[in-house]
Design a protein around this motif. Structure first.
Motif, PDB file in Angstrom:
ATOM      1  N   PRO A  12       0.791  -1.237   0.000  1.00 47.69           N
ATOM      2  CA  PRO A  12       0.000   0.000   0.000  1.00 47.69           C
ATOM      3  C   PRO A  12       0.819   1.282   0.000  1.00 47.69           C
ATOM      4  O   PRO A  12       0.398   2.288  -0.573  1.00 47.69           O
ATOM      5  CB  PRO A  12      -0.822  -0.126   1.292  1.00 47.69           C
ATOM      6  CG  PRO A  12      -0.979  -1.600   1.477  1.00 47.69           C
ATOM      7  CD  PRO A  12       0.299  -2.202   1.011  1.00 47.69           C
ATOM      8  N   SER A  13       1.992   1.272   0.633  1.00 51.90           N
ATOM      9  CA  SER A  13       2.780   2.496   0.715  1.00 51.90           C
ATOM     10  C   SER A  13       3.904   2.563  -0.303  1.00 51.90           C
ATOM     11  O   SER A  13       4.687   3.521  -0.304  1.00 51.90           O
ATOM     12  CB  SER A  13       3.378   2.650   2.120  1.00 51.90           C
ATOM     13  OG  SER A  13       4.194   1.529   2.426  1.00 51.90           O
ATOM     14  N   GLY A  14       4.026   1.553  -1.172  1.00 47.97           N
ATOM     15  CA  GLY A  14       5.087   1.616  -2.168  1.00 47.97           C
ATOM     16  C   GLY A  14       5.712   0.278  -2.479  1.00 47.97           C
ATOM     17  O   GLY A  14       5.010  -0.695  -2.756  1.00 47.97           O
ATOM     18  N   GLU A  15       7.038   0.204  -2.394  1.00 47.02           N
ATOM     19  CA  GLU A  15       7.792  -0.959  -2.821  1.00 47.02           C
ATOM     20  C   GLU A  15       7.983  -1.952  -1.679  1.00 47.02           C
ATOM     21  O   GLU A  15       8.309  -1.563  -0.557  1.00 47.02           O
ATOM     22  CB  GLU A  15       9.162  -0.488  -3.346  1.00 47.02           C
ATOM     23  CG  GLU A  15       9.703  -1.318  -4.482  1.00 47.02           C
ATOM     24  CD  GLU A  15      10.664  -2.381  -3.970  1.00 47.02           C
ATOM     25  OE1 GLU A  15      11.075  -3.222  -4.762  1.00 47.02           O
ATOM     26  OE2 GLU A  15      10.986  -2.351  -2.769  1.00 47.02           O
ATOM     27  N   GLY A  16       7.782  -3.254  -1.967  1.00 51.68           N
ATOM     28  CA  GLY A  16       7.751  -4.254  -0.916  1.00 51.68           C
ATOM     29  C   GLY A  16       9.037  -4.440  -0.149  1.00 51.68           C
ATOM     30  O   GLY A  16       9.019  -4.769   1.044  1.00 51.68           O
ATOM     31  N   PRO A  26      12.059   4.127  -5.267  1.00 47.44           N
ATOM     32  CA  PRO A  26      11.183   4.155  -6.448  1.00 47.44           C
ATOM     33  C   PRO A  26      10.827   5.585  -6.831  1.00 47.44           C
ATOM     34  O   PRO A  26      10.485   6.409  -5.989  1.00 47.44           O
ATOM     35  CB  PRO A  26       9.942   3.385  -5.968  1.00 47.44           C
ATOM     36  CG  PRO A  26      10.435   2.513  -4.866  1.00 47.44           C
ATOM     37  CD  PRO A  26      11.515   3.295  -4.186  1.00 47.44           C
ATOM     38  N   GLY A  27      10.945   5.878  -8.120  1.00 44.51           N
ATOM     39  CA  GLY A  27      10.623   7.203  -8.610  1.00 44.51           C
ATOM     40  C   GLY A  27      11.773   8.184  -8.605  1.00 44.51           C
ATOM     41  O   GLY A  27      11.660   9.287  -9.164  1.00 44.51           O
ATOM     42  N   ILE A  53       7.973   8.361   0.919  1.00 45.16           N
ATOM     43  CA  ILE A  53       7.387   7.035   1.126  1.00 45.16           C
ATOM     44  C   ILE A  53       7.024   6.822   2.589  1.00 45.16           C
ATOM     45  O   ILE A  53       5.933   6.335   2.914  1.00 45.16           O
ATOM     46  CB  ILE A  53       8.370   5.947   0.655  1.00 45.16           C
ATOM     47  CG1 ILE A  53       8.581   6.049  -0.858  1.00 45.16           C
ATOM     48  CG2 ILE A  53       7.846   4.550   1.020  1.00 45.16           C
ATOM     49  CD1 ILE A  53       9.681   5.156  -1.384  1.00 45.16           C
ATOM     50  N   LEU A  54       7.931   7.201   3.495  1.00 46.09           N
ATOM     51  CA  LEU A  54       7.666   7.047   4.920  1.00 46.09           C
ATOM     52  C   LEU A  54       6.500   7.928   5.366  1.00 46.09           C
ATOM     53  O   LEU A  54       5.690   7.525   6.204  1.00 46.09           O
ATOM     54  CB  LEU A  54       8.923   7.386   5.718  1.00 46.09           C
ATOM     55  CG  LEU A  54      10.103   6.425   5.543  1.00 46.09           C
ATOM     56  CD1 LEU A  54      11.328   6.942   6.286  1.00 46.09           C
ATOM     57  CD2 LEU A  54       9.745   5.023   6.012  1.00 46.09           C
TER      58      LEU A  54
END
Length: 266
Positions: A144-148, A163-164, A186-187
């Motif tokens: 949900p918040s981005g990269e696993g 990412p990005g 991301i955080l």
């Protein structure tokens, strides 16, 4: 193929599947086709507003959760998660197309599933697996918040590009500063935008402290759609199986005309 080996070794046959709609369904469908071909029983949980996941299929039986058209995009996370939890204690049959029962969660428990196969991109399937106390296999790399990787393995910002960011694993000081900025975004998303929706569910339905990150970290196997041909070396965990390109068709020889053009350009 590690998923199929695991299932064969444990003689599992009754699998509950909680996919994510859209392009993610293409990845999940590849696994379901292989599991069905090997004789395993599949049950897919889908929304009544699903774009691509059919209610009727020769591969699986389905449980359809009733969602109105207005719930597609507005307050997506809040509405979607609330609907998933509401249906656990739902009384009546109109929201469930395949099982005419009075309590969905009791039926899921009585069905004695051996395994939950789910996509963690939105993660209600991960929460459901924890509630049912079942082993869980995750498919695809996004959470949900981005990269696993960010949830399950150390991610040194000095050489792991966020990412990005558009960066590589060879960064200057200024590029590392830029990388930290992207990690901060991301955080922030996890802490203040995405995480609180899941925190409410965790506090209501699970004993003890938990959040969506800790639940994802409990996955038994993660079928991670990534390939280091296109990615960068990084710390990982033993329960991750990299399956980059598994949804692609086998490569075929190039037509002679194209080969000739390539040779002429050289």
């Amino acid at each position: 193929m590690h998923l199929f080996v695991l299932i064969s070794l444990l003689d599992l046959s009754n699998i509950l599947v909680f996919p994510v709609d859209g392009s993610h369904w293409i990845n999940m469908k590849v696994l379901l086709e292989e599991l069905h071909a090997r004789g395993h029983n599949l049950t897919v949980i889908r929304a009544s507003t699903s774009w691509y996941i059919p209610e009727e299929s020769p591969m699986y039986s389905s449980i359809t959760i009733n969602m109105t058209e207005d719930e597609r995009f507005e307050d997506f996370f809040d509405e979607f998660l609330r609907e998933q939890m509401r249906v656990w204690s739902y009384n009546g049959g109109s929201a469930i197309s395949h099982f005419k029962i009075t309590n969905l969660i009791e039926t899921l428990l009585d069905s004695k599933y051996d395994l939950v196969l789910t996509d963690p991109a939105i993660a209600p399937g991960v929460l459901l697996a924890r509630y049912l106390k079942l082993p869980v296999v995750l498919n695809v790399r996004w959470i949900p918040s981005g990269e696993g990787h960010l949830a399950i393995a150390p991610t040194p910002a000095s050489y792991i590009p966020a990412p990005g960011s558009g960066l590589t694993d060879n960064m200057t000081f200024l590029q590392r500063t830029k990388n930290l900025f992207f990690y901060g975004i991301i955080l922030f998303q996890q802490r203040f935008i995405v995480g609180p929706h899941y925190d409410v569910v965790c506090q209501k339905y699970f004993e003890g402290e938990c959040d969506i990150i800790s639940v994802l970290q409990e996955a038994d196997i993660w079928l991670f759609r990534s390939d280091f041909v296109f990615d960068f070396p990084r710390p990982t965990m033993p329960n991750i199986v990299y399956i980059g390109g598994f949804q692609c068709s086998p490569a075929e020889p190039l037509p002679k005309l194209i080969i000739s053009i390539i040779l002429l350009q050289e």
